[in-house]
Enzyme design. Structure first.
Site, PDB file in Angstrom:
ATOM      1  N   ASP A 129       0.756  -1.184   0.001  1.00  0.00           N
ATOM      2  CA  ASP A 129      -0.010  -0.042   0.076  1.00  0.00           C
ATOM      3  C   ASP A 129       0.940   1.285   0.137  1.00  0.00           C
ATOM      4  O   ASP A 129       0.414   2.324   0.543  1.00  0.00           O
ATOM      5  CB  ASP A 129      -1.003   0.166   1.191  1.00  0.00           C
ATOM      6  N   ASP A 188      -6.948  -3.707  -5.712  1.00  0.00           N
ATOM      7  CA  ASP A 188      -6.567  -2.504  -5.465  1.00  0.00           C
ATOM      8  C   ASP A 188      -5.121  -2.182  -5.534  1.00  0.00           C
ATOM      9  O   ASP A 188      -4.780  -0.839  -5.727  1.00  0.00           O
ATOM     10  CB  ASP A 188      -6.670  -2.459  -3.530  1.00  0.00           C
ATOM     11  N   TRP A 264     -11.312   0.591  -8.402  1.00  0.00           N
ATOM     12  CA  TRP A 264     -10.096   0.441  -8.533  1.00  0.00           C
ATOM     13  C   TRP A 264      -9.328   0.117  -9.909  1.00  0.00           C
ATOM     14  O   TRP A 264      -8.436   0.586 -10.394  1.00  0.00           O
ATOM     15  CB  TRP A 264      -9.506  -0.419  -7.431  1.00  0.00           C
TER      16      TRP A 264
END
Length: 411
Positions: A129, A188, A264
């Protein structure tokens, strides 16, 4: 959940009045956002004082760490997270957006403060992330200030993210220490590629670019069904590089279409086209957009249910965050596609409806901007609540709409 639904026809008509009076409307919307964000800034130290815990399911490795950013509400209480949480960079990004729109030094000061609290993540190789955390904060800040230190953090973060790339599978690993998957890759992760593309642009080092392209190509091959809906999680065997299973974690079922996952993908492939000008990414984005906006369960107010195939529609939770991500992506896609006029109208309609029916009243909800988002319905986690990333992409979409009207560059 009470939502004032606006029909698609009325919404599109509203778009034209919204566009014609956009400057005045945006001034009011951002003035409201400033008021709400000041509420949030006052609530954050209170939540720290009362010992607000990190988000439900505490981010691995975050126990005992400083809580730095707001994520959501839990029983009306403000939930803060440490920098390790995947959502930690969104609030700093929101502050940068307020500075971008207003030019006020006070927002730049706050943005710098909250961005600095994310810097330790630049060497955290335990997560994919990095883009969400670092690029939404430092990346947005660098775009606006050209701060040399921000540039260094972006490059270091890209190097860290690159260590999670597996050449055999051709993708960046998403989650560690999961018993259900061995080498999971979630849709994602497409969003984190922007950090890698940016690093190549900043350094001239093509290794970041090549990793991003490999991940995008492999995801395109393995994540999407024939109708261009996306699986949430694809698991890989790193010896053979083959897919071992396709599942979901936050959607209704393995073969359903989790709405934020679709958003996404739309955003990710639109962004990939921006950096590469490879037409297959543009075509992929267009096909995802068609799936989302032409689906039989696409609501009349254009704000998706948490999953396109949720069995209880229309009595299922909405996801304002999916709508905000979709709108922001469609504004960019409108620049590249022959369907650009239609995409912009849909994005305008989404923004009109979010603004009219999904915003918090001023002074309420601890300062969050949007209501009615859904984190993970299957886990009964963050259902019908404000979420920081909904606010981030809402403001980003508003800024993009302004630039398009003024015929200015988005990037």
């Amino acid at each position: 959940m009470k939502i004032r639904v606006i029909s698609s026809a009325v919404a599109l008509i509203s778009c034209f009045s919204y566009s014609n009076a956009q400057t005045a409307d945006l001034n009011k919307i951002f003035a409201d956002a400033e008021k709400q964000t000041k509420v949030m800034l006052a609530e954050i130290p209170k939540a720290k004082t009362t010992g607000s815990a990190a988000t439900v399911g505490v981010t691995p490795g975050s126990a005992g760490q400083e809580l730095v950013s707001p994520r959501t509400l839990d029983s009306s209480k403000l939930r803060l997270v440490s920098s390790r949480d995947w959502t930690s960079g969104f609030f700093p990004g929101e502050l940068w957006f307020l500075y971008e729109f207003t030019g006020k030094k006070e927002w730049k000061t706050e943005a710098e403060k909250y961005t600095a609290s994310i810097e330790r993540e630049k060497t955290n190789a335990g997560t994919h992330d990095m883009g969400f955390k670092v690029y939404c904060s430092f990346g947005t800040g660098y775009r606006l200030t050209k701060d040399a230190h921000y540039k260094e953090v972006i490059i270091e973060s890209a190097k860290t993210l690159s260590t999670r790339f597996n050449k055999v599978a051709g993708v960046i690993k998403s989650w560690d220490n999961r018993t259900k998957w061995k080498y999971p890759v979630i849709i994602d992760n497409m969003m984190n590629l922007e950090l890698l593309f940016a690093a190549t642009k900043l350094t001239g080092d093509s290794s970041f670019y090549k990793i991003a392209v490999s991940h995008a190509n492999t995801t395109m091959k393995n994540h999407f069904r024939e109708d261009y809906s996306s699986y949430h999680v694809v698991d890989y065997d790193t010896v053979s590089g083959k897919v071992t299973q396709r599942t979901t974690h936050q959607g209704y079922a393995n073969e359903s279409a989790w709405s934020r996952g679709q958003a996404w993908g739309l955003y990710g492939y639109t962004m990939c086209y921006r950096f590469t000008k490879d037409k297959k990414y543009l075509q992929q984005a267009e096909k995802i957009a068609a799936y989302m906006t032409k689906h039989k369960n696409f609501p009349k107010d254009f704000v998706p249910y948490y999953d396109y195939d949720a069995p209880g529609i229309p009595n299922e939770p909405r996801d304002a965050s999916a709508a905000a991500v979709m709108a922001s992506a469609l504004y960019e896609l409108s620049l590249y596609s022959k369907n650009g006029v239609a995409y912009k109208k849909i994005a305008d309609a989404v923004i009109v409806n979010l603004t009219k029916s999904y915003r918090s009243a001023i002074g309420e909800n601890r300062g969050f901007l949007l209501l009615h988002s859904t984190g993970s319905k299957p886990s009964n986690s963050e259902v019908d609540v404000p979420l920081c990333y909904a606010d981030y992409y809402y403001l980003e979409a508003l800024l993009r709409s302004k630039k398009l009207k003024e015929k200015k560059q988005l990037f």
